[in-house]
Enzyme design. Structure first.
Site, PDB file in Angstrom:
ATOM      1  N   ARG A  56       0.836  -1.215   0.000  1.00 14.57           N
ATOM      2  CA  ARG A  56       0.000   0.000   0.000  1.00 14.57           C
ATOM      3  C   ARG A  56       0.865   1.257   0.000  1.00 14.57           C
ATOM      4  O   ARG A  56       0.542   2.253  -0.654  1.00 14.57           O
ATOM      5  CB  ARG A  56      -0.937  -0.016   1.210  1.00 14.57           C
ATOM      6  CG  ARG A  56      -2.052  -1.052   1.083  1.00 14.57           C
ATOM      7  CD  ARG A  56      -2.946  -1.088   2.298  1.00 14.57           C
ATOM      8  NE  ARG A  56      -3.678   0.159   2.468  1.00 14.57           N
ATOM      9  CZ  ARG A  56      -4.287   0.477   3.614  1.00 14.57           C
ATOM     10  NH1 ARG A  56      -4.195  -0.340   4.664  1.00 14.57           N
ATOM     11  NH2 ARG A  56      -4.961   1.616   3.723  1.00 14.57           N
ATOM     12  N   GLN A  88      -9.994   9.176   8.371  1.00 11.11           N
ATOM     13  CA  GLN A  88      -9.746   7.765   8.679  1.00 11.11           C
ATOM     14  C   GLN A  88      -8.641   7.231   7.756  1.00 11.11           C
ATOM     15  O   GLN A  88      -8.173   6.115   7.934  1.00 11.11           O
ATOM     16  CB  GLN A  88     -11.012   6.936   8.489  1.00 11.11           C
ATOM     17  CG  GLN A  88     -12.158   7.348   9.400  1.00 11.11           C
ATOM     18  CD  GLN A  88     -13.447   6.650   9.028  1.00 11.11           C
ATOM     19  OE1 GLN A  88     -13.721   5.541   9.504  1.00 11.11           O
ATOM     20  NE2 GLN A  88     -14.235   7.282   8.176  1.00 11.11           N
ATOM     21  N   HIS A 106      -6.626   6.858  12.152  1.00 14.42           N
ATOM     22  CA  HIS A 106      -6.173   5.459  12.074  1.00 14.42           C
ATOM     23  C   HIS A 106      -4.691   5.353  11.761  1.00 14.42           C
ATOM     24  O   HIS A 106      -4.235   4.310  11.293  1.00 14.42           O
ATOM     25  CB  HIS A 106      -7.009   4.715  11.016  1.00 14.42           C
ATOM     26  CG  HIS A 106      -8.445   4.597  11.413  1.00 14.42           C
ATOM     27  ND1 HIS A 106      -9.449   4.308  10.515  1.00 14.42           N
ATOM     28  CD2 HIS A 106      -9.067   4.772  12.608  1.00 14.42           C
ATOM     29  CE1 HIS A 106     -10.614   4.277  11.149  1.00 14.42           C
ATOM     30  NE2 HIS A 106     -10.402   4.570  12.422  1.00 14.42           N
ATOM     31  N   CYS A 114       8.332   2.273  16.542  1.00 13.88           N
ATOM     32  CA  CYS A 114       9.140   1.312  17.298  1.00 13.88           C
ATOM     33  C   CYS A 114       8.267   0.633  18.354  1.00 13.88           C
ATOM     34  O   CYS A 114       7.525   1.313  19.079  1.00 13.88           O
ATOM     35  CB  CYS A 114      10.299   2.036  17.990  1.00 13.88           C
ATOM     36  SG  CYS A 114      11.298   0.949  19.034  1.00 13.88           S
ATOM     37  N   CYS A 117      10.354   1.676  22.013  1.00 18.80           N
ATOM     38  CA  CYS A 117      10.362   3.050  22.588  1.00 18.80           C
ATOM     39  C   CYS A 117       9.305   3.951  21.965  1.00 18.80           C
ATOM     40  O   CYS A 117       9.237   5.138  22.291  1.00 18.80           O
ATOM     41  CB  CYS A 117      11.761   3.658  22.425  1.00 18.80           C
ATOM     42  SG  CYS A 117      12.173   4.067  20.712  1.00 18.80           S
ATOM     43  N   CYS A 136      16.381   3.589  19.397  1.00 22.09           N
ATOM     44  CA  CYS A 136      16.891   2.526  20.280  1.00 22.09           C
ATOM     45  C   CYS A 136      17.490   1.360  19.502  1.00 22.09           C
ATOM     46  O   CYS A 136      17.916   0.363  20.067  1.00 22.09           O
ATOM     47  CB  CYS A 136      15.770   2.037  21.215  1.00 22.09           C
ATOM     48  SG  CYS A 136      14.532   1.029  20.402  1.00 22.09           S
ATOM     49  N   GLY A 172     -16.973  10.420   1.808  1.00 16.72           N
ATOM     50  CA  GLY A 172     -16.403   9.163   1.333  1.00 16.72           C
ATOM     51  C   GLY A 172     -16.144   8.123   2.380  1.00 16.72           C
ATOM     52  O   GLY A 172     -15.105   7.461   2.377  1.00 16.72           O
ATOM     53  N   SER A 174     -18.115   4.822   4.631  1.00 19.77           N
ATOM     54  CA  SER A 174     -19.298   3.945   4.723  1.00 19.77           C
ATOM     55  C   SER A 174     -19.952   4.040   6.096  1.00 19.77           C
ATOM     56  O   SER A 174     -21.061   3.568   6.301  1.00 19.77           O
ATOM     57  CB  SER A 174     -18.874   2.493   4.480  1.00 19.77           C
ATOM     58  OG  SER A 174     -17.947   2.103   5.507  1.00 19.77           O
TER      59      SER A 174
HETATM   60  N1  APR Z   1     -16.117   9.599  -3.861  1.00 21.74           N
HETATM   61  C1  APR Z   1     -16.691   9.600  -2.625  1.00 21.74           C
HETATM   62  N2  APR Z   1     -16.998   8.478  -1.944  1.00 21.74           N
HETATM   63  C2  APR Z   1     -16.707   7.304  -2.545  1.00 21.74           C
HETATM   64  C3  APR Z   1     -16.121   7.221  -3.833  1.00 21.74           C
HETATM   65  C4  APR Z   1     -15.825   8.440  -4.488  1.00 21.74           C
HETATM   66  N3  APR Z   1     -15.263   8.462  -5.703  1.00 21.74           N
HETATM   67  N4  APR Z   1     -15.975   5.896  -4.147  1.00 21.74           N
HETATM   68  C5  APR Z   1     -16.451   5.195  -3.094  1.00 21.74           C
HETATM   69  N5  APR Z   1     -16.904   6.036  -2.144  1.00 21.74           N
HETATM   70  C6  APR Z   1     -17.503   5.706  -0.861  1.00 21.74           C
HETATM   71  C7  APR Z   1     -18.244   4.396  -0.840  1.00 21.74           C
HETATM   72  O1  APR Z   1     -19.586   4.583  -1.292  1.00 21.74           O
HETATM   73  C8  APR Z   1     -18.180   4.053   0.650  1.00 21.74           C
HETATM   74  O2  APR Z   1     -19.269   4.637   1.341  1.00 21.74           O
HETATM   75  O3  APR Z   1     -16.452   5.556   0.061  1.00 21.74           O
HETATM   76  C9  APR Z   1     -16.880   4.707   1.113  1.00 21.74           C
HETATM   77  C10 APR Z   1     -15.780   3.709   1.397  1.00 21.74           C
HETATM   78  O4  APR Z   1     -16.163   2.953   2.511  1.00 21.74           O
HETATM   79  P1  APR Z   1     -15.088   1.973   3.170  1.00 21.74           P
HETATM   80  O5  APR Z   1     -14.422   1.192   2.106  1.00 21.74           O
HETATM   81  O6  APR Z   1     -15.793   1.267   4.287  1.00 21.74           O
HETATM   82  O7  APR Z   1     -13.982   2.962   3.766  1.00 21.74           O
HETATM   83  P2  APR Z   1     -14.033   3.759   5.117  1.00 21.74           P
HETATM   84  O8  APR Z   1     -15.412   4.238   5.411  1.00 21.74           O
HETATM   85  O9  APR Z   1     -12.959   4.768   5.041  1.00 21.74           O
HETATM   86  O10 APR Z   1     -13.621   2.620   6.189  1.00 21.74           O
HETATM   87  C11 APR Z   1     -13.447   3.047   7.524  1.00 21.74           C
HETATM   88  O11 APR Z   1     -12.575   0.858   8.070  1.00 21.74           O
HETATM   89  O12 APR Z   1     -11.298  -0.913   7.343  1.00 21.74           O
HETATM   90  C12 APR Z   1     -11.316   0.184   8.186  1.00 21.74           C
HETATM   91  O13 APR Z   1      -9.488   1.391   8.979  1.00 21.74           O
HETATM   92  C13 APR Z   1     -10.231   1.162   7.828  1.00 21.74           C
HETATM   93  O14 APR Z   1     -10.299   3.578   7.890  1.00 21.74           O
HETATM   94  C14 APR Z   1     -10.982   2.419   7.430  1.00 21.74           C
HETATM   95  C15 APR Z   1     -12.323   2.249   8.135  1.00 21.74           C
END
Ligand code: APR
Length: 234
Positions: A56, A88, A106, A114, A117, A136, A172, A174
């Site tokens: 990543r 996030q 996150h 580390c 430390c 360290c 953006g 979920s």
């Molecule tokens: N523009 C805006 N939103 C978008 C786009 C876009 N082009 N493409 C996708 N999305 C939206 C999707 O509809 C979805 O609601 O982005 C969201 C992605 O959701 P997740 O994949 O669940 O990501 P996120 O909400 O950041 O997850 C939260 O879960 O796995 C852990 O630590 C990880 O920080 C992450 C956390």
């Protein structure tokens, strides 16, 4: 003094080419989240988990900030000290777009930490192979990304941002990890930017709890969002 509280998720960086987690082509389709993003998974197979973050980090190198990242950077600059810019996301695209006040809930993909430390250092887009702590000198180092099953200390800012701000914006995400519907419900005014209607665990849709739902991709909705924030902050 009017303040705005912004929480962003993986969808903010989707159009920069970084995969989200739960979309159909997301990271959790290809990886078992509990194998590469949990404390148990890390204890079970450090090499596998480090490899996941190395990949990543490498992909991040060729990603570029998109119009939504730049819009947030303009908002931060226009209203310096009045914007809670929480994300996030562990990528550095907000910073590369010019943001200076990002709070990474996150953690940060470019950094290692580390295990002895707790020193944190930036390895940019490199591999963690062979890295030792600059302070360290131990080789017990790890990614600086919060895993399921461990504390996320930056979450303490969520409450502070909520009570200080009159406008809550979610971009953006979920809502699978942070209950943005609940945060919207507790805010005087709230705006959601997402191309998809996400269902809410307690019934209905998350956008039901927001005053304004900009049902667009982040880059397409960024201008309207910026105008709405300008209107609120004026
Ligand atoms: N523009 C805006 N939103 C978008 C786009 C876009 N082009 N493409 C996708 N999305 C939206 C999707 O509809 C979805 O609601 O982005 C969201 C992605 O959701 P997740 O994949 O669940 O990501 P996120 O909400 O950041 O997850 C939260 O879960 O796995 C852990 O630590 C990880 O920080 C992450 C956390």
């Amino acid at each position: 003094m009017k303040k705005v509280f912004i929480i962003s998720g993986a969808g903010l960086s989707a159009e920069s080419g970084l995969r989200t987690f739960r979309d159909s082509d997301g990271l959790w389709e290809e990886h078992d989240v509990m194998e590469v993003c949990s404390v148990e998974g890390w204890q079970r197979d450090r090499v596998k988990v480090s490899g996941f973050y190395n990949l990543r980090r490498e992909q991040l190198k060729s990603a570029e900030p998109n119009e939504a990242h730049f819009a947030l950077a303009r908002i931060e600059k226009k209203y310096r000290g009045r914007v809670w810019n929480l994300t996030q996301n562990v990528d550095d695209l907000l910073e590369r777009a010019g943001c200076q006040d990002v709070i990474h809930l996150h953690g940060t993909l470019r950094d290692l930490r580390c295990e002895k430390c707790k020193t944190i250092w930036d390895i940019f887009y490199g591999s963690q192979e062979g890295e030792i702590c600059p302070k360290c000198r131990t080789s017990d180092v790890r990614h600086n990304v919060v895993m399921f099953g461990e504390p996320a200390p930056m979450y303490s800012y969520i409450h502070k941002a909520l009570i200080e701000s009159g406008l809550f914006v979610a971009i953006g995400t979920s809502g699978a990890v942070i209950d943005i519907a609940n945060l919207a419900d507790k805010s005087k005014k709230s705006i959601l930017l997402n191309p998809k209607r996400e269902s809410y665990a307690w019934g209905g849709y998350i956008d039901d709890y927001f005053d304004l739902f900009i049902q667009k991709n982040a880059t397409d909705g960024a201008k309207e969002l910026e105008e709405e924030i300008d209107r609120f902050m004026s």
